[in-house]
Design a protein around this motif. Structure first.
Motif, PDB file in Angstrom:
ATOM      1  N   TYR A  91       0.804  -1.104   0.023  1.00  0.00           N
ATOM      2  CA  TYR A  91      -0.073  -0.165  -0.109  1.00  0.00           C
ATOM      3  C   TYR A  91       0.667   1.343   0.144  1.00  0.00           C
ATOM      4  O   TYR A  91       1.730   1.280   0.741  1.00  0.00           O
ATOM      5  N   ARG A  92       0.541   2.378  -0.685  1.00  0.00           N
ATOM      6  CA  ARG A  92       1.067   3.506  -0.485  1.00  0.00           C
ATOM      7  C   ARG A  92       0.372   4.298   0.495  1.00  0.00           C
ATOM      8  O   ARG A  92      -1.078   4.310   0.547  1.00  0.00           O
ATOM      9  N   ILE A  93       0.959   4.746   1.632  1.00  0.00           N
ATOM     10  CA  ILE A  93       0.437   5.663   2.652  1.00  0.00           C
ATOM     11  C   ILE A  93      -0.096   6.749   2.026  1.00  0.00           C
ATOM     12  O   ILE A  93       0.469   7.595   1.572  1.00  0.00           O
ATOM     13  N   SER A  94      -1.271   6.966   2.423  1.00  0.00           N
ATOM     14  CA  SER A  94      -1.831   8.294   2.338  1.00  0.00           C
ATOM     15  C   SER A  94      -3.274   8.607   3.063  1.00  0.00           C
ATOM     16  O   SER A  94      -3.444   7.936   4.009  1.00  0.00           O
ATOM     17  N   ALA A  95      -3.962   9.520   2.604  1.00  0.00           N
ATOM     18  CA  ALA A  95      -5.042   9.905   3.593  1.00  0.00           C
ATOM     19  C   ALA A  95      -6.106   8.924   3.731  1.00  0.00           C
ATOM     20  O   ALA A  95      -6.784   8.536   4.599  1.00  0.00           O
ATOM     21  N   SER A  96      -6.323   8.172   2.700  1.00  0.00           N
ATOM     22  CA  SER A  96      -7.184   6.886   2.344  1.00  0.00           C
ATOM     23  C   SER A  96      -6.794   5.795   2.966  1.00  0.00           C
ATOM     24  O   SER A  96      -7.598   4.695   3.214  1.00  0.00           O
ATOM     25  N   ALA A  97      -5.635   5.546   3.283  1.00  0.00           N
ATOM     26  CA  ALA A  97      -4.696   4.465   3.862  1.00  0.00           C
ATOM     27  C   ALA A  97      -3.800   5.045   4.717  1.00  0.00           C
ATOM     28  O   ALA A  97      -2.351   4.896   4.472  1.00  0.00           O
ATOM     29  N   PRO A  98      -4.119   5.603   5.925  1.00  0.00           N
ATOM     30  CA  PRO A  98      -3.021   5.976   6.818  1.00  0.00           C
ATOM     31  C   PRO A  98      -2.263   5.022   7.492  1.00  0.00           C
ATOM     32  O   PRO A  98      -2.759   3.808   7.759  1.00  0.00           O
ATOM     33  N   THR A 103      -1.311  -0.542   9.895  1.00  0.00           N
ATOM     34  CA  THR A 103      -0.863  -1.181  11.130  1.00  0.00           C
ATOM     35  C   THR A 103      -1.729  -1.930  11.856  1.00  0.00           C
ATOM     36  O   THR A 103      -1.614  -3.138  12.323  1.00  0.00           O
ATOM     37  N   GLU A 104      -2.803  -1.266  12.293  1.00  0.00           N
ATOM     38  CA  GLU A 104      -3.744  -1.781  13.256  1.00  0.00           C
ATOM     39  C   GLU A 104      -4.755  -3.050  12.476  1.00  0.00           C
ATOM     40  O   GLU A 104      -4.918  -4.039  12.969  1.00  0.00           O
ATOM     41  N   SER A 154       7.174   3.972   7.146  1.00  0.00           N
ATOM     42  CA  SER A 154       6.252   4.903   7.937  1.00  0.00           C
ATOM     43  C   SER A 154       5.867   6.360   7.406  1.00  0.00           C
ATOM     44  O   SER A 154       4.917   7.121   8.107  1.00  0.00           O
ATOM     45  N   THR A 155       6.288   6.658   6.084  1.00  0.00           N
ATOM     46  CA  THR A 155       5.629   7.845   5.594  1.00  0.00           C
ATOM     47  C   THR A 155       5.121   7.695   4.503  1.00  0.00           C
ATOM     48  O   THR A 155       4.221   8.352   3.895  1.00  0.00           O
ATOM     49  N   THR A 156       5.488   6.616   3.492  1.00  0.00           N
ATOM     50  CA  THR A 156       5.289   6.550   2.147  1.00  0.00           C
ATOM     51  C   THR A 156       4.857   5.024   1.774  1.00  0.00           C
ATOM     52  O   THR A 156       3.766   4.864   0.968  1.00  0.00           O
ATOM     53  N   HIS A 157       5.640   4.129   2.109  1.00  0.00           N
ATOM     54  CA  HIS A 157       5.654   2.606   1.666  1.00  0.00           C
ATOM     55  C   HIS A 157       4.936   1.935   2.746  1.00  0.00           C
ATOM     56  O   HIS A 157       5.730   1.993   4.058  1.00  0.00           O
ATOM     57  N   TYR A 158       4.246   0.876   2.504  1.00  0.00           N
ATOM     58  CA  TYR A 158       3.746  -0.233   3.549  1.00  0.00           C
ATOM     59  C   TYR A 158       3.735  -1.498   2.585  1.00  0.00           C
ATOM     60  O   TYR A 158       2.912  -1.581   1.772  1.00  0.00           O
TER      61      TYR A 158
END
Length: 195
Positions: A91-98, A103-104, A154-158
């Motif tokens: 996932y790309r960390i974003s407003a729709s996928a914070p 992590t939860e 923790s900012t862009t990539h997950y």
């Protein structure tokens, strides 16, 4: 007549004993498991087509997840020899996928195994030089998945991973293969590079 009857009964008894002794009896054997021959460890760099590079075992096959409703960077790493699959979800960390939500979500997936698990061990993953942070989960017991992890910058990539065997869960039979594959997955984690 009584004598003949006794002889007939005795003869019948001897005949039955003789016939009974000739039959082979079934003796149950203890349960055992097949011996597993592990391949020699070798790794190749996989071009994922996603914002990360990884090194995968040479005896595995990386492919797109064919399930419905999957995203482009959801991959399956198959281990045909072991009838196992590592599901990788990027996932790309974003407003729709914070980050907190992702992590939860990973934690929730792990703890769904609580009813069958005997324990769930968590180990923090940290490599600030490569911007890798995450958690590794070792789930003990006869659960559907015995090993999961997530890593992120923790900012862009997950990236989340979950290992499944295409077998009925029986930890005693899969334990040697699980230990072998955990080392491969740890190698994948240790070689990941974000684009």
């Amino acid at each position: 007549m009584k004598n003949n009857m006794r002889i007939s009964v005795a003869s019948l008894f001897v005949a039955l004993v003789f016939i009974g002794c000739q039959q082979t009896t079934y003796t149950p054997k203890p349960r055992g498991f097949f011996k597993v021959d592990f391949p020699e460890r070798a790794y190749i760099e996989a071009r994922t087509g996603c914002p990360f590079y990884i090194e995968i075992p040479a005896y595995s096959i990386l492919g797109k997840d064919p399930s419905q409703n999957t995203q482009d960077c959801w991959k399956n790493l198959d281990f045909p020899q072991f009838n196992a699959r590592l599901h990788l979800s990027y996932y790309r960390i974003s407003a729709s996928a914070p980050f907190d939500y992702l992590t939860e979500d990973a934690r929730t997936f792990v703890f769904k195994h609580t009813s069958k698990a005997t324990s769930i061990d968590q180990k923090r993953i940290q490599d600030p030089h490569r911007q890798i942070y995450g958690v590794e989960y070792a789930i003990r017991g006869n659960t559907a998945s015995n090993y999961q992890f997530y890593i992120s910058d923790s900012t862009t990539h997950y990236l989340r991973g979950a290992l499944y065997f295409n077998e009925k869960p029986h930890l005693d039979s899969i334990q040697p293969v699980l230990d072998f594959l955990k080392e491969d997955i740890r190698h994948i984690i240790s070689t990941i590079r974000w684009k």
